[in-house]
Scaffold this motif. Structure first.
Motif, PDB file in Angstrom:
ATOM      1  N   GLN A  56       0.835  -1.199   0.000  1.00 33.53           N
ATOM      2  CA  GLN A  56       0.000   0.000   0.000  1.00 33.53           C
ATOM      3  C   GLN A  56       0.874   1.256   0.000  1.00 33.53           C
ATOM      4  OE1 GLN A  56      -3.456  -0.092  -0.077  1.00 33.53           O
ATOM      5  NE2 GLN A  56      -3.084  -2.257  -0.406  1.00 33.53           N
ATOM      6  N   ASP A  57       0.278   2.348  -0.457  1.00 31.63           N
ATOM      7  CA  ASP A  57       1.029   3.596  -0.561  1.00 31.63           C
ATOM      8  C   ASP A  57       1.532   4.093   0.789  1.00 31.63           C
ATOM      9  OD1 ASP A  57       0.860   3.691  -3.228  1.00 31.63           O
ATOM     10  OD2 ASP A  57      -0.571   5.343  -3.363  1.00 31.63           O
ATOM     11  N   TYR A  58       0.740   3.865   1.862  1.00 31.16           N
ATOM     12  CA  TYR A  58       1.199   4.398   3.142  1.00 31.16           C
ATOM     13  C   TYR A  58       2.466   3.704   3.615  1.00 31.16           C
ATOM     14  CZ  TYR A  58      -1.670   0.535   4.991  1.00 31.16           C
ATOM     15  OH  TYR A  58      -2.221  -0.687   5.248  1.00 31.16           O
ATOM     16  N   LEU A 117       5.280   5.375   1.589  1.00 27.43           N
ATOM     17  CA  LEU A 117       5.622   6.684   2.151  1.00 27.43           C
ATOM     18  C   LEU A 117       6.423   6.521   3.438  1.00 27.43           C
ATOM     19  CD1 LEU A 117       2.504   8.956   1.645  1.00 27.43           C
ATOM     20  CD2 LEU A 117       4.754   9.199   0.634  1.00 27.43           C
ATOM     21  N   LYS A 152      10.240   7.646   4.433  1.00 34.06           N
ATOM     22  CA  LYS A 152      10.624   8.403   5.623  1.00 34.06           C
ATOM     23  C   LYS A 152      11.767   7.730   6.360  1.00 34.06           C
ATOM     24  CE  LYS A 152       5.942  10.089   6.498  1.00 34.06           C
ATOM     25  NZ  LYS A 152       4.740   9.636   7.209  1.00 34.06           N
ATOM     26  N   GLU A 178       3.194  -0.340  10.603  1.00 33.95           N
ATOM     27  CA  GLU A 178       2.323   0.119   9.512  1.00 33.95           C
ATOM     28  C   GLU A 178       1.391  -0.989   9.029  1.00 33.95           C
ATOM     29  OE1 GLU A 178       2.200   3.295   8.350  1.00 33.95           O
ATOM     30  OE2 GLU A 178       3.596   3.771   9.961  1.00 33.95           O
ATOM     31  N   ASN A 217      -3.230  -3.125  10.176  1.00 30.48           N
ATOM     32  CA  ASN A 217      -4.249  -3.234   9.143  1.00 30.48           C
ATOM     33  C   ASN A 217      -4.473  -4.673   8.732  1.00 30.48           C
ATOM     34  OD1 ASN A 217      -4.917  -0.376   8.533  1.00 30.48           O
ATOM     35  ND2 ASN A 217      -2.717  -0.286   8.243  1.00 30.48           N
ATOM     36  N   PRO A 262     -10.519   1.474  13.515  1.00 37.16           N
ATOM     37  CA  PRO A 262     -11.170   2.751  13.805  1.00 37.16           C
ATOM     38  C   PRO A 262     -12.381   3.008  12.922  1.00 37.16           C
ATOM     39  CG  PRO A 262      -8.981   3.075  12.852  1.00 37.16           C
ATOM     40  CD  PRO A 262      -9.110   1.619  13.177  1.00 37.16           C
ATOM     41  N   ARG A 263     -12.404   2.442  11.723  1.00 34.76           N
ATOM     42  CA  ARG A 263     -13.540   2.691  10.844  1.00 34.76           C
ATOM     43  C   ARG A 263     -14.818   2.067  11.389  1.00 34.76           C
ATOM     44  NH1 ARG A 263     -10.757   1.644   5.212  1.00 34.76           N
ATOM     45  NH2 ARG A 263      -9.526   0.502   6.686  1.00 34.76           N
ATOM     46  N   LEU A 290      13.007   8.517  -7.043  1.00 39.57           N
ATOM     47  CA  LEU A 290      12.772   8.110  -5.655  1.00 39.57           C
ATOM     48  C   LEU A 290      13.394   6.753  -5.331  1.00 39.57           C
ATOM     49  CD1 LEU A 290       9.040   9.175  -5.522  1.00 39.57           C
ATOM     50  CD2 LEU A 290      10.808  10.096  -4.038  1.00 39.57           C
ATOM     51  N   ILE A 331      12.204   3.829  -6.310  1.00 41.95           N
ATOM     52  CA  ILE A 331      11.162   2.860  -5.975  1.00 41.95           C
ATOM     53  C   ILE A 331      10.576   2.235  -7.241  1.00 41.95           C
ATOM     54  CG2 ILE A 331      10.495   3.834  -3.745  1.00 41.95           C
ATOM     55  CD1 ILE A 331       8.242   5.333  -5.258  1.00 41.95           C
ATOM     56  N   LEU A 337       7.767  12.971  -1.340  1.00 43.31           N
ATOM     57  CA  LEU A 337       6.759  12.591  -2.330  1.00 43.31           C
ATOM     58  C   LEU A 337       5.358  12.996  -1.869  1.00 43.31           C
ATOM     59  CD1 LEU A 337       5.731  10.783  -4.791  1.00 43.31           C
ATOM     60  CD2 LEU A 337       5.691   8.903  -3.151  1.00 43.31           C
ATOM     61  N   PRO A 373       1.873  11.741  -2.860  1.00 44.23           N
ATOM     62  CA  PRO A 373       1.367  10.628  -3.669  1.00 44.23           C
ATOM     63  C   PRO A 373       0.063  10.962  -4.367  1.00 44.23           C
ATOM     64  CG  PRO A 373       0.878  10.255  -1.392  1.00 44.23           C
ATOM     65  CD  PRO A 373       1.613  11.542  -1.441  1.00 44.23           C
ATOM     66  N   ASP A 392      -2.916   9.073  -4.609  1.00 43.02           N
ATOM     67  CA  ASP A 392      -4.236   8.750  -4.080  1.00 43.02           C
ATOM     68  C   ASP A 392      -4.285   8.938  -2.570  1.00 43.02           C
ATOM     69  OD1 ASP A 392      -6.706   7.865  -3.530  1.00 43.02           O
ATOM     70  OD2 ASP A 392      -6.457   5.853  -4.376  1.00 43.02           O
ATOM     71  N   THR A 437      -5.268   5.887  -0.140  1.00 35.57           N
ATOM     72  CA  THR A 437      -4.421   4.755   0.246  1.00 35.57           C
ATOM     73  C   THR A 437      -3.082   5.200   0.829  1.00 35.57           C
ATOM     74  OG1 THR A 437      -3.493   4.645  -1.972  1.00 35.57           O
ATOM     75  CG2 THR A 437      -5.406   3.277  -1.526  1.00 35.57           C
ATOM     76  N   ALA A 438      -2.820   6.505   0.819  1.00 32.02           N
ATOM     77  CA  ALA A 438      -1.491   6.957   1.212  1.00 32.02           C
ATOM     78  C   ALA A 438      -1.387   7.263   2.702  1.00 32.02           C
ATOM     79  CB  ALA A 438      -1.087   8.179   0.396  1.00 32.02           C
ATOM     80  N   LEU A 439      -2.511   7.197   3.407  1.00 36.63           N
ATOM     81  CA  LEU A 439      -2.453   7.357   4.855  1.00 36.63           C
ATOM     82  C   LEU A 439      -2.848   6.038   5.495  1.00 36.63           C
ATOM     83  CD1 LEU A 439      -4.089  10.878   5.191  1.00 36.63           C
ATOM     84  CD2 LEU A 439      -1.762  10.292   5.849  1.00 36.63           C
ATOM     85  N   ASN A 440      -2.139   5.679   6.541  1.00 38.02           N
ATOM     86  CA  ASN A 440      -2.414   4.414   7.212  1.00 38.02           C
ATOM     87  C   ASN A 440      -3.781   4.490   7.910  1.00 38.02           C
ATOM     88  OD1 ASN A 440      -2.474   2.139   8.828  1.00 38.02           O
ATOM     89  ND2 ASN A 440      -0.276   2.185   9.179  1.00 38.02           N
ATOM     90  N   PRO A 441      -4.744   3.646   7.504  1.00 39.08           N
ATOM     91  CA  PRO A 441      -6.096   3.750   8.069  1.00 39.08           C
ATOM     92  C   PRO A 441      -6.153   3.458   9.570  1.00 39.08           C
ATOM     93  CG  PRO A 441      -5.903   1.833   6.623  1.00 39.08           C
ATOM     94  CD  PRO A 441      -4.648   2.625   6.470  1.00 39.08           C
ATOM     95  N   ALA A 442      -5.139   2.806  10.111  1.00 38.17           N
ATOM     96  CA  ALA A 442      -5.203   2.395  11.515  1.00 38.17           C
ATOM     97  C   ALA A 442      -4.469   3.351  12.454  1.00 38.17           C
ATOM     98  CB  ALA A 442      -4.630   0.989  11.668  1.00 38.17           C
ATOM     99  N   GLN A 491       1.130   9.960  12.275  1.00 38.09           N
ATOM    100  CA  GLN A 491       1.717   9.753  10.954  1.00 38.09           C
ATOM    101  C   GLN A 491       2.532  10.961  10.514  1.00 38.09           C
ATOM    102  OE1 GLN A 491      -0.541   7.545   8.040  1.00 38.09           O
ATOM    103  NE2 GLN A 491      -2.278   7.426   9.423  1.00 38.09           N
ATOM    104  N   PHE A 524      -8.635   9.815  12.575  1.00 39.86           N
ATOM    105  CA  PHE A 524      -8.161   8.764  11.693  1.00 39.86           C
ATOM    106  C   PHE A 524      -8.463   9.181  10.259  1.00 39.86           C
ATOM    107  CE2 PHE A 524      -8.648   6.408  15.644  1.00 39.86           C
ATOM    108  CZ  PHE A 524      -7.475   5.670  15.650  1.00 39.86           C
ATOM    109  N   HIS A 578     -10.085   8.006   7.796  1.00 43.21           N
ATOM    110  CA  HIS A 578     -11.432   7.873   7.242  1.00 43.21           C
ATOM    111  C   HIS A 578     -12.368   8.979   7.723  1.00 43.21           C
ATOM    112  CE1 HIS A 578     -12.131   6.058  11.184  1.00 43.21           C
ATOM    113  NE2 HIS A 578     -13.386   6.400  11.003  1.00 43.21           N
ATOM    114  N   GLN A 579     -11.934   9.732   8.746  1.00 40.85           N
ATOM    115  CA  GLN A 579     -12.788  10.809   9.246  1.00 40.85           C
ATOM    116  C   GLN A 579     -12.571  12.107   8.473  1.00 40.85           C
ATOM    117  OE1 GLN A 579     -11.220  10.086  13.230  1.00 40.85           O
ATOM    118  NE2 GLN A 579     -13.302   9.821  13.962  1.00 40.85           N
TER     119      GLN A 579
END
Lengths: 335, 286
Positions: A231-233, A236, A240, A251, A255, A330-331, B55, B57, B94, B96, B98, B101-106, B112, B151, B153-154
């Motif tokens: 995943q992108d996160y 990233l 870092k 990370e 999930n 959290p969702r 980068l 990658i 960078l 990104p 999208d 998907t670029a932030l960790n949902p958890a 972060q 988070f 999603h909020q």
């Protein structure tokens, strides 16, 4: 919100338990075999048999029997065991802690082993080690708990005797436990000598139950971890400068545990079911072992009580898994 | 004379998945200190490949066959992994594509944002938090205290992209690579985000390599542009020159293909097949 959904779940749980009770009650009375026949002395007169039947309520119609039984169960009276001639609830409460200790110890071991192998497999992804781990895990995945039990008996029991093979505690140890939770109590009271003895006794059945679950956890968790790692996160975080280990643990893991967790919950109920045969193999005095004796003796009140306890355990596990999933995601928590 | 921040020379790469097909053909481009260069092309033109090569990658299936990527006088392609690690995420950051998907949902936004500050700028947890709060204010988030504790999603897509912009600029990089950062957003939000990136880079003098397929965005935010087709540079120069006075038939056709806000009935002409044919002949692909 959460209170309402818990209340809903509790109502569903009660209905489920009632269903379990009906099915078991009917099944036990439809299959052939007569509990009274197991009790009577040879040459008992028909009048004696009829008296005995009346004493255990077996002369009533099936719905009437169920009504009587359900009513007393709701009052906390599970009846009297036919074979052991003791109160069923008392028997269950005496044996249940042994099985709970066994099952939870197995769960913890399975999570630790399965989780560690999944993380290790993720760290070595795209190296020749990864298919090796997958292949070994895939083979072990097919081995059921009782085969593990027999293999353990053979190798760690007979060839190289390391751990005791039967029972829960060395019978020569002076026992003055306040609760039936031997493992927990000896640890909390810091009686290490007793603790190590109880722990040594539990090792073999724990391994037999934990290893099949561990392979499933490895399989599911590793898959979820690999998916999270692209995943992108994660990309990233890697930019870092996070280490691979931290990427996986901080990370990806959080999930990935969601899907792995719900499956572990389902599998844990299988593990609890597995205690029946594994406790038998290692002569471990839990409710699983008791269940086999109860079935052999056609001890209807005891079987009914045991099945209700197993049903309740399954329901509690499922509820706990859902709550845990909500706590971790959290969702779900914020709806 | 201003030193170039980034100079790519003769960069060539092939894709092993497509049987060694070239994906970059002798690409050259420069980015001045504090400049914004648009990297434009249709899907598969190689613009993202260039960004990923910088980068470090690139997917395993893409192999660099030649060229240099010179960043502040040093070639990134011949650097050791640990040197690269110290540059990436601190001197080069960078944004990104999208924000979904670029932030960790958890994990919470604050945690972060603080990662980069702690790892790359050696801040203590407390300093990093204070700094992260300031950064959120810098990217014009109205309620930074709440967002810190939220988070992903909020938050809305636009908010998330603001957070990612804050994270990119947090480490005070000299080069920010923006990989189509507005593609996943509403048009109205797009404009705000573009303005924000422009604001952040001009206030800090950061060089930005802006990957996009939209010449309209290039006109809004970039001062120079490189146009790619099939991994080859087709046209290059200051935005004004290229857009107002294009040399290449493909560039002209692309400009004509874009919507015209002043004349809604004109424009949206597809690039004629003849232009593509000529282009492919020129590059040497059948």
């Amino acid at each position: 919100m959460i209170a309402v959904s818990i209340l809903n779940r509790l109502i569903v749980a009660a209905v489920t338990l009632l269903g379990v009770a009906v099915i078991v009650f009917v099944l036990l009375r439809v299959v052939p075999g007569d509990p009274i026949a197991m009790m009577i002395a040879p040459g008992a007169s028909p009048a004696d048999i009829a008296a005995l039947r009346a004493r255990y309520g077996l002369d009533l119609s099936l719905p009437a029997q169920f009504g009587v039984w359900l009513q007393s169960v709701l009052m906390g009276d599970f009846g009297t065991s036919i074979s052991l001639r003791r109160d069923v609830l008392e028997l269950l409460l005496g044996r249940l802690p042994a099985t709970l200790e066994l099952a939870f110890a197995a769960l913890i071991v399975a999570l630790a082993v399965g989780g560690a192998v999944a993380v290790a497999g993720t760290l070595v992804r795209r190296t020749p080690l990864e298919p090796a781990i997958d292949a070994i895990n895939g083979v072990l995945l097919a081995v059921p708990d009782f085969v593990w039990a027999l293999a353990l008996v053979l190798f760690v029991g007979v060839f190289i005797p390391v751990f005791p093979l039967s029972g829960r505690i060395d019978p020569t140890l002076s026992i003055d436990f306040l609760t039936p939770f031997y493992l927990l109590e000896s640890l909390v009271r810091f009686r290490l000598g007793v603790f190590f003895d109880v722990a040594a006794h539990i090792v073999m059945p724990v391994l037999a139950l934990a290893l099949p679950l561990a392979t499933v956890i490895t399989r599911i968790l590793k898959e979820a971890l690999l998916e999270a790692m692209v995943q992108d996160y994660v990309l990233l975080a890697r930019l870092k400068g996070m280490s691979e280990m931290r990427l996986v643990l901080q990370e990806a893991l959080r999930n990935a545990v969601g899907p792995a967790l719900s499956l572990t919950g389902v599998q844990f109920t299988f593990l609890v079911g597995g205690t029946v045969i594994v406790e038998r193999i290692f002569a471990y005095p839990g409710i699983g072992n008791m269940a086999i004796d109860a079935v052999i003796n056609r001890d209807l009140p005891l079987i009914q009580g045991l099945v209700l306890v197993f049903g309740a355990i399954f329901i509690v596990i499922n509820l706990a898994v859902d709550l845990l999933a909500a706590a971790l995601n959290p969702r779900l928590r914020h709806g | 004379m201003t030193e170039n921040l980034l100079t790519v020379t003769g960069l060539s790469a092939v894709s092993d998945r497509e049987g060694g097909m070239p994906v970059l053909r002798d690409v050259g481009l420069t980015l001045k200190n504090g400049g914004v260069r648009g990297l434009v092309g249709e899907s598969g033109a190689g613009k993202s490949t260039i960004a990923k090569a910088i980068l470090g990658i690139l997917p395993r299936t893409v192999r660099i066959t030649g060229g240099w990527i010179n960043f502040k006088g040093r070639d990134l392609l011949s650097m050791k992994p640990q040197e690269l690690r110290s540059i990436m995420g601190s001197e080069i950051a960078l944004i990104p594509q999208d924000p979904q998907t670029a932030l960790n949902p958890a994990r919470r936004i604050g945690a972060q944002l603080a990662d980069g500050l702690k790892l790359k700028r050696d801040m203590s947890a407390r300093t990093a938090e204070a700094h992260a709060l300031q950064l959120l204010a810098d990217v014009q988030i109205r309620d930074p205290d709440r967002v810190m504790k939220s988070f992903p999603h909020q938050l809305s897509g636009g908010m998330r992209q603001r957070v990612l912009i804050a994270a990119a600029f947090a480490v005070e990089p000299e080069l920010v690579i923006a990989d189509e950062p507005t593609t996943a957003l509403d048009v109205t939000v797009q404009k705000e985000i573009l303005r924000l990136i422009r604001h952040m880079q001009s206030a800090r003098g950061t060089g930005v390599l802006f990957v996009t397929h939209d010449l309209g965005i290039v006109a809004q935010i970039c001062d120079s542009v490189t146009l790619l087709y099939a991994g080859k540079v087709i046209e290059e120069g200051p935005v004004r020159n290229v857009l107002e006075n294009p040399n290449h038939a493909y560039t002209k056709a692309l400009i004509a293909a874009g919507p015209r806000y002043d004349r809604p009935d004109a424009g949206l002409e597809p690039v004629p097949e003849a232009v593509f044919r000529e282009l492919r002949q020129e590059i040497g692909i059948s």
